[in-house]
Design a protein around this motif. Structure first.
Motif, mmCIF file in Angstrom:
data_model
loop_
_atom_site.group_PDB
_atom_site.id
_atom_site.type_symbol
_atom_site.label_atom_id
_atom_site.label_comp_id
_atom_site.label_asym_id
_atom_site.label_seq_id
_atom_site.Cartn_x
_atom_site.Cartn_y
_atom_site.Cartn_z
ATOM 1 N N ARG A 78 -67.519 39.026 43.998
ATOM 2 C CA ARG A 78 -68.617 38.088 43.789
ATOM 3 C C ARG A 78 -69.694 38.372 44.810
ATOM 4 O O ARG A 78 -69.398 38.777 45.932
ATOM 5 C CB ARG A 78 -68.147 36.633 43.923
ATOM 6 N N PRO A 79 -70.963 38.162 44.465
ATOM 7 C CA PRO A 79 -72.019 38.484 45.423
ATOM 8 C C PRO A 79 -72.085 37.482 46.567
ATOM 9 O O PRO A 79 -71.920 36.275 46.377
ATOM 10 C CB PRO A 79 -73.290 38.431 44.562
ATOM 11 N N ALA A 80 -72.315 37.994 47.760
ATOM 12 C CA ALA A 80 -72.609 37.136 48.903
ATOM 13 C C ALA A 80 -74.089 36.809 48.889
ATOM 14 O O ALA A 80 -74.925 37.662 48.575
ATOM 15 C CB ALA A 80 -72.232 37.836 50.206
ATOM 16 N N LEU A 81 -74.416 35.584 49.219
ATOM 17 C CA LEU A 81 -75.800 35.127 49.213
ATOM 18 C C LEU A 81 -76.249 34.812 50.632
ATOM 19 O O LEU A 81 -75.441 34.395 51.475
ATOM 20 C CB LEU A 81 -75.938 33.881 48.337
ATOM 21 N N PRO A 82 -77.532 35.005 50.927
ATOM 22 C CA PRO A 82 -78.022 34.653 52.257
ATOM 23 C C PRO A 82 -77.673 33.214 52.614
ATOM 24 O O PRO A 82 -77.838 32.303 51.808
ATOM 25 C CB PRO A 82 -79.543 34.845 52.128
ATOM 26 N N GLY A 83 -77.164 33.028 53.819
ATOM 27 C CA GLY A 83 -76.759 31.702 54.267
ATOM 28 C C GLY A 83 -75.274 31.438 54.115
ATOM 29 O O GLY A 83 -74.752 30.476 54.700
ATOM 30 N N ASP A 84 -74.561 32.259 53.330
ATOM 31 C CA ASP A 84 -73.116 32.073 53.172
ATOM 32 C C ASP A 84 -72.407 32.215 54.517
ATOM 33 O O ASP A 84 -72.690 33.131 55.299
ATOM 34 C CB ASP A 84 -72.528 33.110 52.203
ATOM 35 N N ALA A 134 -80.187 40.888 52.175
ATOM 36 C CA ALA A 134 -80.290 40.753 50.723
ATOM 37 C C ALA A 134 -81.204 41.826 50.146
ATOM 38 O O ALA A 134 -82.080 42.356 50.831
ATOM 39 C CB ALA A 134 -80.808 39.369 50.350
ATOM 40 N N ASP A 135 -80.979 42.140 48.868
ATOM 41 C CA ASP A 135 -81.852 43.095 48.181
ATOM 42 C C ASP A 135 -82.675 42.371 47.122
ATOM 43 O O ASP A 135 -82.709 41.134 47.079
ATOM 44 C CB ASP A 135 -81.034 44.249 47.580
ATOM 45 N N SER A 136 -83.327 43.127 46.243
ATOM 46 C CA SER A 136 -84.238 42.533 45.264
ATOM 47 C C SER A 136 -83.523 41.698 44.207
ATOM 48 O O SER A 136 -84.159 40.930 43.488
ATOM 49 C CB SER A 136 -85.064 43.627 44.576
ATOM 50 N N SER A 175 -66.008 33.737 51.419
ATOM 51 C CA SER A 175 -67.010 32.732 51.766
ATOM 52 C C SER A 175 -66.296 31.444 52.128
ATOM 53 O O SER A 175 -65.240 31.135 51.571
ATOM 54 C CB SER A 175 -67.967 32.495 50.599
ATOM 55 N N ALA A 176 -66.852 30.716 53.064
ATOM 56 C CA ALA A 176 -66.242 29.459 53.508
ATOM 57 C C ALA A 176 -67.294 28.372 53.452
ATOM 58 O O ALA A 176 -67.601 27.713 54.443
ATOM 59 C CB ALA A 176 -65.678 29.605 54.913
ATOM 60 N N ASN A 177 -67.868 28.168 52.260
ATOM 61 C CA ASN A 177 -68.912 27.161 52.075
ATOM 62 C C ASN A 177 -68.308 25.847 51.620
ATOM 63 O O ASN A 177 -67.105 25.734 51.373
ATOM 64 C CB ASN A 177 -69.937 27.662 51.055
ATOM 65 N N SER A 178 -69.168 24.853 51.461
ATOM 66 C CA SER A 178 -68.701 23.529 51.055
ATOM 67 C C SER A 178 -68.073 23.547 49.669
ATOM 68 O O SER A 178 -67.253 22.704 49.331
ATOM 69 C CB SER A 178 -69.866 22.528 51.095
ATOM 70 N N ASN A 217 -76.826 43.247 49.645
ATOM 71 C CA ASN A 217 -76.663 44.581 49.081
ATOM 72 C C ASN A 217 -75.254 45.103 49.344
ATOM 73 O O ASN A 217 -74.670 44.854 50.401
ATOM 74 C CB ASN A 217 -77.695 45.520 49.698
ATOM 75 N N ASN A 218 -74.716 45.840 48.380
ATOM 76 C CA ASN A 218 -73.327 46.311 48.490
ATOM 77 C C ASN A 218 -73.092 47.177 49.721
ATOM 78 O O ASN A 218 -71.985 47.211 50.258
ATOM 79 C CB ASN A 218 -72.928 47.060 47.223
ATOM 80 N N THR A 219 -74.115 47.887 50.200
ATOM 81 C CA THR A 219 -73.922 48.764 51.349
ATOM 82 C C THR A 219 -73.682 47.983 52.641
ATOM 83 O O THR A 219 -73.041 48.484 53.564
ATOM 84 C CB THR A 219 -75.141 49.679 51.534
ATOM 85 N N VAL A 220 -74.181 46.750 52.695
ATOM 86 C CA VAL A 220 -74.045 45.931 53.907
ATOM 87 C C VAL A 220 -72.588 45.574 54.170
ATOM 88 O O VAL A 220 -72.162 45.445 55.324
ATOM 89 C CB VAL A 220 -74.911 44.652 53.783
#
Length: 281
Positions: A217-223, A166-168, A247-250, A173-176
């Motif tokens: 859409r942004p990916a979030l830590p833990g996704d 993740a970034d600030s 993403s494959a979240n609840s 971050n898009n580069t990841v």
């Protein structure tokens, strides 16, 4: 047209297993140059803090011509190509000063957003004036032509978005994404019988020549993520692949990004070469 140029020496930790700057490393240089170019024009951190805004990448198309190696000096030049409502275009050229050759060209579409809500905001009219944009993209960013397969092959992997990615802004971050996609492609090659380690020993590698990414859409830590790689074209030394990150979240299944990439066989120095015997099998 207002251009901005800076130099960067490829550091040891930026090299991959071949000692070459990988696609995500190129993208990090482009992101840094865009941020520094904006600051040079008077639109740096202080401006965004005062207005509660930020720029995020929506689309990125990257032509990777030849890899840069650790220790080589690069020169990155960037310029704004257009602004329309909430979107701005920025182009890039990366030249290897040490070797005297062009490494990469790219065009990005950035979206101006509210930093708290993430919603688009109108770009201040003065921005276009200050950056003296020419009004249209100047370069050509077409993918190499690759003959499509009659029966595409699909591969899937699962992974988790990590906090260190993740970034600030609080999202990945898009580069990841380029690292995720590249790793997924190499896993697909392994499953198809083309293991990276084996062909590295024989003096070959499959390396990205072209990447076109769309961030939805942004990916979030833990996704929890599912990355699908579809090999849909092979011609000569080139291999075309379409990829999707979901993403494959609840909360459900949501596409976060998609990509169209072209890889090509090169030797261990990154020079284009004929594919190994038996390709594609």
């Amino acid at each position: 047209m207002r251009t901005f140029t800076q130099q960067h020496k490829v550091l040891n930790h930026e090299g991959d297993a071949w000692g070459q700057l990988q696609p995500s490393g190129v993208l990090r240089l482009l992101e840094t140059s865009a941020i520094d170019a904006a600051a040079d024009g008077g639109y740096g951190d202080e401006f965004h803090a005062a207005h509660g805004t930020a720029w995020v990448v929506r689309r990125m198309t990257l032509l990777l011509l030849v890899p840069a190696h650790t220790g080589e000096m690069l020169e990155i030049t960037t310029w704004a190509s257009h602004f329309v409502r909430v979107r701005g275009g920025r182009e890039y050229r990366v030249e290897n000063v040490t070797a005297g050759r062009l490494v990469a060209e790219a065009i990005a579409e950035w979206v101006y957003v509210d930093r708290k809500t993430g919603m688009p905001r109108p770009i201040p009219p003065q921005v276009g004036i200050d950056f003296d944009v020419p009004g249209a993209p100047l370069g050509s960013y077409e993918a190499p032509s690759v003959q499509l397969l009659a029966v595409p092959r699909e591969f899937r992997i699962n992974r988790k978005a990590e906090w260190y990615e993740a970034d600030s802004m609080g999202h990945v971050n898009n580069t990841v994404y380029a690292d995720w996609l590249d790793a997924a492609f190499r896993d697909a090659m392994e499953e198809a019988g083309w293991p990276v380690a084996e062909y590295k020993k024989r003096g070959y590698q499959l390396r990205a020549n072209y990447m076109s990414l769309e961030y939805k859409r942004p990916a979030l830590p833990g996704d929890q993520l599912v990355i699908t790689s579809t090999i849909d074209g092979i011609e000569g030394r080139l291999c075309a692949v379409s990829q999707s990150i979901r993403s494959a979240n609840s909360e459900g299944d949501t596409e976060l990004a998609s990509a169209r990439c072209v890889y090509g066989w090169v030797d261990t120095e990154g020079t284009p070469c004929e594919p190994p015997e038996g390709w594609p099998g």
